[in-house]
Scaffold this motif. Sequence first.
Motif, mmCIF file in Angstrom:
data_model
loop_
_atom_site.group_PDB
_atom_site.id
_atom_site.type_symbol
_atom_site.label_atom_id
_atom_site.label_comp_id
_atom_site.label_asym_id
_atom_site.label_seq_id
_atom_site.Cartn_x
_atom_site.Cartn_y
_atom_site.Cartn_z
ATOM 1 N N GLY A 103 0.621 -0.860 0.009
ATOM 2 C CA GLY A 103 0.236 0.200 0.196
ATOM 3 C C GLY A 103 0.680 1.317 -0.115
ATOM 4 N N VAL A 104 0.084 2.596 -1.061
ATOM 5 C CA VAL A 104 1.302 3.789 -0.664
ATOM 6 C C VAL A 104 -0.341 5.071 -0.638
ATOM 7 N N PHE A 105 0.046 5.892 -0.074
ATOM 8 C CA PHE A 105 -0.425 6.977 0.272
ATOM 9 C C PHE A 105 -0.142 8.055 -0.142
ATOM 10 N N PHE A 106 -0.521 9.020 -0.308
ATOM 11 C CA PHE A 106 0.512 9.766 -0.635
ATOM 12 C C PHE A 106 -1.033 11.578 0.161
ATOM 13 N N GLY A 107 -0.189 12.177 1.167
ATOM 14 C CA GLY A 107 -1.160 12.686 2.132
ATOM 15 C C GLY A 107 -0.257 14.584 1.523
ATOM 16 N N SER A 108 -0.828 15.146 1.855
ATOM 17 C CA SER A 108 0.116 16.834 1.357
ATOM 18 C C SER A 108 1.570 16.925 1.558
ATOM 19 N N ASP A 109 2.175 16.461 2.854
ATOM 20 C CA ASP A 109 3.518 16.490 2.891
ATOM 21 C C ASP A 109 3.706 15.299 3.753
ATOM 22 N N PHE A 110 3.140 14.258 3.074
ATOM 23 C CA PHE A 110 4.034 12.686 3.582
ATOM 24 C C PHE A 110 3.848 11.514 2.663
ATOM 25 N N VAL A 111 4.300 10.301 2.724
ATOM 26 C CA VAL A 111 3.254 9.057 1.424
ATOM 27 C C VAL A 111 3.738 8.297 3.375
ATOM 28 N N ASP B 147 -0.653 10.506 12.328
ATOM 29 C CA ASP B 147 -0.630 8.761 11.988
ATOM 30 C C ASP B 147 -0.284 8.296 9.826
ATOM 31 N N GLY B 148 -0.468 9.158 9.894
ATOM 32 C CA GLY B 148 -0.031 8.537 8.498
ATOM 33 C C GLY B 148 -1.163 7.982 7.138
ATOM 34 N N GLY B 149 -2.138 8.709 7.724
ATOM 35 C CA GLY B 149 -3.754 8.314 7.084
ATOM 36 C C GLY B 149 -4.701 9.735 6.742
ATOM 37 N N ASP B 150 -5.512 8.833 6.225
ATOM 38 C CA ASP B 150 -6.990 10.229 6.122
ATOM 39 C C ASP B 150 -8.264 9.525 6.333
ATOM 40 N N ILE B 151 -9.394 10.368 6.484
ATOM 41 C CA ILE B 151 -10.594 9.442 6.648
ATOM 42 C C ILE B 151 -11.432 9.727 5.811
ATOM 43 N N ARG B 152 -12.720 9.919 5.358
ATOM 44 C CA ARG B 152 -12.882 10.012 3.940
ATOM 45 C C ARG B 152 -14.865 9.693 4.609
ATOM 46 N N TYR B 153 -15.490 11.047 4.816
ATOM 47 C CA TYR B 153 -17.488 10.507 5.264
ATOM 48 C C TYR B 153 -17.663 10.281 4.006
ATOM 49 N N ARG B 154 -18.636 8.674 3.843
ATOM 50 C CA ARG B 154 -19.576 8.434 3.073
ATOM 51 C C ARG B 154 -20.563 8.399 2.945
ATOM 52 N N GLY C 48 -4.853 5.037 3.425
ATOM 53 C CA GLY C 48 -2.921 4.710 4.356
ATOM 54 C C GLY C 48 -2.824 3.965 4.985
ATOM 55 N N ALA C 49 -2.319 4.626 6.776
ATOM 56 C CA ALA C 49 -1.700 3.448 7.109
ATOM 57 C C ALA C 49 -2.800 3.513 8.799
ATOM 58 N N CYS C 50 -4.233 4.201 8.306
ATOM 59 C CA CYS C 50 -5.082 4.090 9.019
ATOM 60 C C CYS C 50 -6.049 2.704 8.814
ATOM 61 N N SER C 51 -6.132 2.433 7.044
ATOM 62 C CA SER C 51 -6.318 1.063 6.140
ATOM 63 C C SER C 51 -6.071 -0.267 7.647
ATOM 64 N N GLY C 52 -6.449 -0.844 8.256
ATOM 65 C CA GLY C 52 -5.971 -2.489 8.065
ATOM 66 C C GLY C 52 -5.579 -1.936 9.154
#
Length: 191
Positions: free
Chosen positions: A53-61, A138-145, A158-162
């Motif tokens: 898994g790879v996740f791109f945030g505003s200032d981190f990977v 914490d290296g992740g993101d959350i999306r409203y569904r 991101g890091a929060c998934s799993g």
Amino acid sequence: MFIETETTPNPATLKFLPGQQVMPSGTRDFASPEEADVSPLAQALFDTGEVTGVFFGSDFVSVTAAPGVDWSALKPQVVAILLDHFVSQAPLFTGGDASGIAVPAEDENMGDDPADAEIVAQIKDLIETRVRPAVAGDGGDIRYRGFRDGVVYLTMQGACSGCPSSTATLKHGIEGLLKHYVPEVSEVRAA
């Protein structure tokens, strides 16, 4: 250039900070090599054969290692790939367009009831101002569904998934916050 590394609550994921902007807006989560076709950087990370898994945030990977992978061997490879990318100022996505930028969270919802518009606005504001910054730390993101019958549906990325603690984060942290400020919320569930 120096790339800092931070641990995350997910032991399989490390957060890499290149000291510069990664995504100009939004975030992007790659859960497979096939999804990474739009990003040379994400593809290079998956090409190590040890990344899931790879996740791109505003200032981190954030990079998630496959089960059983030793970070002491993978980390130098990831840092080298990130250094090559950022020093060369290569584009993050192919085609020079926004094809890799995530769809804004409000476009991903499950069809909210228009009668709940004020409640949904409060929920989204709390997620944007209180929850997302903490989750990004914490290296992740959350999306409203979506919001239906008192239940808020969210997706962790991101890091929060799993992450082993993601259920606790949803149930004890986010659910408690939303219930406190928005009495119409009865529960938070992963979507």
